[in-house]
Motif scaffolding. Structure first.
Motif, PDB file in Angstrom:
ATOM      1  N   PRO A  64     -10.821 -11.574 -20.242  1.00 13.52           N
ATOM      2  CA  PRO A  64      -9.610 -10.784 -20.532  1.00 13.52           C
ATOM      3  C   PRO A  64      -9.834  -9.283 -20.517  1.00 13.52           C
ATOM      4  N   ASP A  65     -10.947  -8.811 -21.087  1.00 15.04           N
ATOM      5  CA  ASP A  65     -11.201  -7.366 -21.121  1.00 15.04           C
ATOM      6  C   ASP A  65     -11.439  -6.815 -19.714  1.00 15.04           C
ATOM      7  N   VAL A  66     -12.243  -7.519 -18.939  1.00 16.37           N
ATOM      8  CA  VAL A  66     -12.561  -7.048 -17.587  1.00 16.37           C
ATOM      9  C   VAL A  66     -11.315  -7.102 -16.700  1.00 16.37           C
ATOM     10  N   ALA A  67     -10.444  -8.086 -16.954  1.00 13.88           N
ATOM     11  CA  ALA A  67      -9.223  -8.235 -16.156  1.00 13.88           C
ATOM     12  C   ALA A  67      -8.265  -7.061 -16.335  1.00 13.88           C
ATOM     13  N   LEU A  68      -8.466  -6.263 -17.374  1.00 13.18           N
ATOM     14  CA  LEU A  68      -7.618  -5.090 -17.605  1.00 13.18           C
ATOM     15  C   LEU A  68      -7.954  -3.940 -16.650  1.00 13.18           C
ATOM     16  N   ILE A  69      -9.120  -4.005 -16.004  1.00 10.44           N
ATOM     17  CA  ILE A  69      -9.541  -2.925 -15.110  1.00 10.44           C
ATOM     18  C   ILE A  69      -8.693  -2.946 -13.844  1.00 10.44           C
ATOM     19  N   ASN A  70      -8.185  -1.803 -13.460  1.00 10.42           N
ATOM     20  CA  ASN A  70      -7.329  -1.699 -12.283  1.00 10.42           C
ATOM     21  C   ASN A  70      -8.139  -1.712 -10.992  1.00 10.42           C
ATOM     22  N   HIS A  71      -7.408  -1.978  -9.905  1.00 12.00           N
ATOM     23  CA  HIS A  71      -8.015  -2.038  -8.576  1.00 12.00           C
ATOM     24  C   HIS A  71      -8.029  -0.676  -7.895  1.00 12.00           C
ATOM     25  N   SER A  72      -9.049  -0.455  -7.074  1.00 10.73           N
ATOM     26  CA  SER A  72      -9.084   0.665  -6.138  1.00 10.73           C
ATOM     27  C   SER A  72      -9.922   0.243  -4.936  1.00 10.73           C
ATOM     28  N   ASP A  98     -12.856   9.626 -16.663  1.00  6.79           N
ATOM     29  CA  ASP A  98     -12.551   8.998 -15.374  1.00  6.79           C
ATOM     30  C   ASP A  98     -12.143   7.544 -15.585  1.00  6.79           C
ATOM     31  N   GLU A  99     -11.155   7.085 -14.823  1.00  8.55           N
ATOM     32  CA  GLU A  99     -10.725   5.691 -14.937  1.00  8.55           C
ATOM     33  C   GLU A  99     -11.762   4.770 -14.313  1.00  8.55           C
ATOM     34  N   VAL A 100     -12.043   3.670 -14.991  1.00 11.75           N
ATOM     35  CA  VAL A 100     -12.944   2.637 -14.466  1.00 11.75           C
ATOM     36  C   VAL A 100     -12.140   1.772 -13.499  1.00 11.75           C
ATOM     37  N   LEU A 101     -12.630   1.638 -12.269  1.00  6.69           N
ATOM     38  CA  LEU A 101     -11.886   0.937 -11.218  1.00  6.69           C
ATOM     39  C   LEU A 101     -12.794  -0.042 -10.488  1.00  6.69           C
ATOM     40  N   ILE A 102     -12.283  -1.235 -10.234  1.00  8.99           N
ATOM     41  CA  ILE A 102     -13.003  -2.233  -9.444  1.00  8.99           C
ATOM     42  C   ILE A 102     -12.170  -2.598  -8.221  1.00  8.99           C
ATOM     43  N   SER A 103     -12.779  -3.296  -7.291  1.00 10.17           N
ATOM     44  CA  SER A 103     -12.032  -3.802  -6.145  1.00 10.17           C
ATOM     45  C   SER A 103     -11.742  -5.283  -6.346  1.00 10.17           C
ATOM     46  N   TYR A 104     -10.506  -5.661  -6.140  1.00  8.33           N
ATOM     47  CA  TYR A 104     -10.112  -7.061  -6.277  1.00  8.33           C
ATOM     48  C   TYR A 104     -10.374  -7.870  -5.010  1.00  8.33           C
ATOM     49  N   ILE A 105     -10.604  -7.195  -3.894  1.00 14.44           N
ATOM     50  CA  ILE A 105     -10.666  -7.865  -2.596  1.00 14.44           C
ATOM     51  C   ILE A 105     -11.854  -7.366  -1.780  1.00 14.44           C
ATOM     52  N   ASP A 106     -12.082  -8.043  -0.649  1.00 16.03           N
ATOM     53  CA  ASP A 106     -13.117  -7.621   0.295  1.00 16.03           C
ATOM     54  C   ASP A 106     -12.667  -6.320   0.949  1.00 16.03           C
ATOM     55  N   LEU A 107     -13.498  -5.280   0.861  1.00 16.37           N
ATOM     56  CA  LEU A 107     -13.134  -3.961   1.363  1.00 16.37           C
ATOM     57  C   LEU A 107     -13.393  -3.777   2.853  1.00 16.37           C
ATOM     58  N   THR A 125       1.036  -3.129  -4.248  1.00 19.12           N
ATOM     59  CA  THR A 125       0.517  -2.380  -3.117  1.00 19.12           C
ATOM     60  C   THR A 125      -0.396  -1.281  -3.639  1.00 19.12           C
ATOM     61  N   CYS A 126      -1.584  -1.181  -3.083  1.00 20.38           N
ATOM     62  CA  CYS A 126      -2.551  -0.188  -3.543  1.00 20.38           C
ATOM     63  C   CYS A 126      -2.131   1.205  -3.093  1.00 20.38           C
ATOM     64  N   GLU A 127      -2.235   2.163  -3.996  1.00 26.40           N
ATOM     65  CA  GLU A 127      -1.906   3.550  -3.686  1.00 26.40           C
ATOM     66  C   GLU A 127      -3.087   4.471  -3.986  1.00 26.40           C
ATOM     67  N   CYS A 128      -4.309   3.933  -3.861  1.00 25.88           N
ATOM     68  CA  CYS A 128      -5.487   4.761  -4.064  1.00 25.88           C
ATOM     69  C   CYS A 128      -5.616   5.753  -2.915  1.00 25.88           C
ATOM     70  N   GLN A 129      -6.500   6.724  -3.068  1.00 25.70           N
ATOM     71  CA  GLN A 129      -6.666   7.766  -2.058  1.00 25.70           C
ATOM     72  C   GLN A 129      -7.086   7.176  -0.722  1.00 25.70           C
ATOM     73  N   GLU A 130      -7.866   6.102  -0.769  1.00 25.33           N
ATOM     74  CA  GLU A 130      -8.323   5.450   0.457  1.00 25.33           C
ATOM     75  C   GLU A 130      -7.148   4.907   1.258  1.00 25.33           C
ATOM     76  N   CYS A 131      -6.139   4.389   0.572  1.00 27.21           N
ATOM     77  CA  CYS A 131      -4.987   3.798   1.251  1.00 27.21           C
ATOM     78  C   CYS A 131      -3.947   4.848   1.635  1.00 27.21           C
ATOM     79  N   LYS A 132      -3.910   5.965   0.916  1.00 26.95           N
ATOM     80  CA  LYS A 132      -2.945   7.008   1.234  1.00 26.95           C
ATOM     81  C   LYS A 132      -3.324   7.757   2.505  1.00 26.95           C
TER      82      LYS A 132
END
Length: 255
Positions: A64-72, A98-107, A125-132
């Motif tokens: 549950p705690d780790v699941a709170l981390i957002n995707h990037s 700084d926000e702690v961010l993980i990837s939910y998918i294969d990059l 929909t991801c709106e991280c800098q990589e996707c923008k």
């Protein structure tokens, strides 16, 4: 939310829930149908795939705690596992706040494909800098293929996945030379396309290193395993069991 699940996935979940009621309700006290549907959806969105050092699936768990981390698509941390514990380790320099961010998918996949996968599985929909901006992964892949005179398109990414499957078939057919041939092609691109300290890269170095060792190519094997270790020491921590076992494997090759 259960309502966000598309009809096909909902039908599959309904079948699983019905099976639980049919085979286990006589022996176990389980939640009612609606609550089980909710639980299935929660696990699908928040569950973590537990993998070994070569990224073979060995289980699923909910933290549950780790699941709170957002995707990037530019993650700052990696989640690895030590027994039943989940460890979150930084893979880039971070400042306080700084926000702690993980990837939910294969990059490895292109931006549009990554976002399709995120919408299908996680409903955003991801709106991280990589996707923008234009995907850096796409640019790097273009550069890595340029010297071969290859025309870059999305199929190049999928070709890598096809080669990965072919490598698996060679391993199944006990053809280590064939597996190495595919693995050497794959790692050239993986090491350029994935972010630093990617487990996908370390697992490929592990596979190749162990194949070399099995063929008694110890010098090449140890050199390749060292590349895996450099990533794993950051992602898993230097005292992780996987690193202890890897050091033993390398010591045998030096004798």
């Amino acid at each position: 939310d259960v309502e966000d699940v598309d009809n096909e996935k909902r039908e599959m979940t309904e079948v699983d829930v019905a099976g639980l009621h049919r085979f286990y309700s006589k022996h176990l006290e389980i939640p009612d149908h609606k609550d089980l549907l909710t639980l299935f959806s929660q696990v699908a969105c928040n569950g973590f795939t537990i993998e070994d050092d070569e990224l073979s699936h060995i289980g699923t768990a909910v933290y549950p705690d780790v699941a709170l981390i957002n995707h990037s698509c530019l993650p700052s941390v990696i989640v690895t596992y030590d027994g039943t514990s989940a460890d979150v380790r930084a893979v880039k320099d971070m400042k306080h706040g700084d926000e702690v961010l993980i990837s939910y998918i294969d990059l490895l996949y292109p931006t549009d494909d990554r976002n399709n996968r995120l919408r299908e599985s996680y409903y955003f929909t991801c709106e991280c800098q990589e996707c923008k901006s234009r995907s850096k992964l796409m640019e790097m892949c273009e550069q890595s293929l340029e010297h071969m005179g290859a025309v870059f398109d999305d199929s190049n990414i999928y070709m890598l996945h096809m080669m990965y499957q072919a490598m698996g078939i060679c391993l199944y057919m006990e053809d280590p030379e064939g597996a190495i041939s595919y693995g050497e092609k794959i790692i050239k691109h993986y090491s350029k396309l994935y972010p630093p300290y990617s487990l996908n890269v370390s697992s490929m170095y592990l596979k190749l290193g162990r194949l070399y060792m099995g063929l008694e190519k110890y010098s090449t094997g140890i050199s390749t395993l060292k590349k895996a270790m450099a990533i794993m020491e950051v992602a898993h921590g230097k005292n992780h069991l996987y690193l202890t076992e890897l050091r033993k494997e390398m010591a045998k090759g030096k004798k």
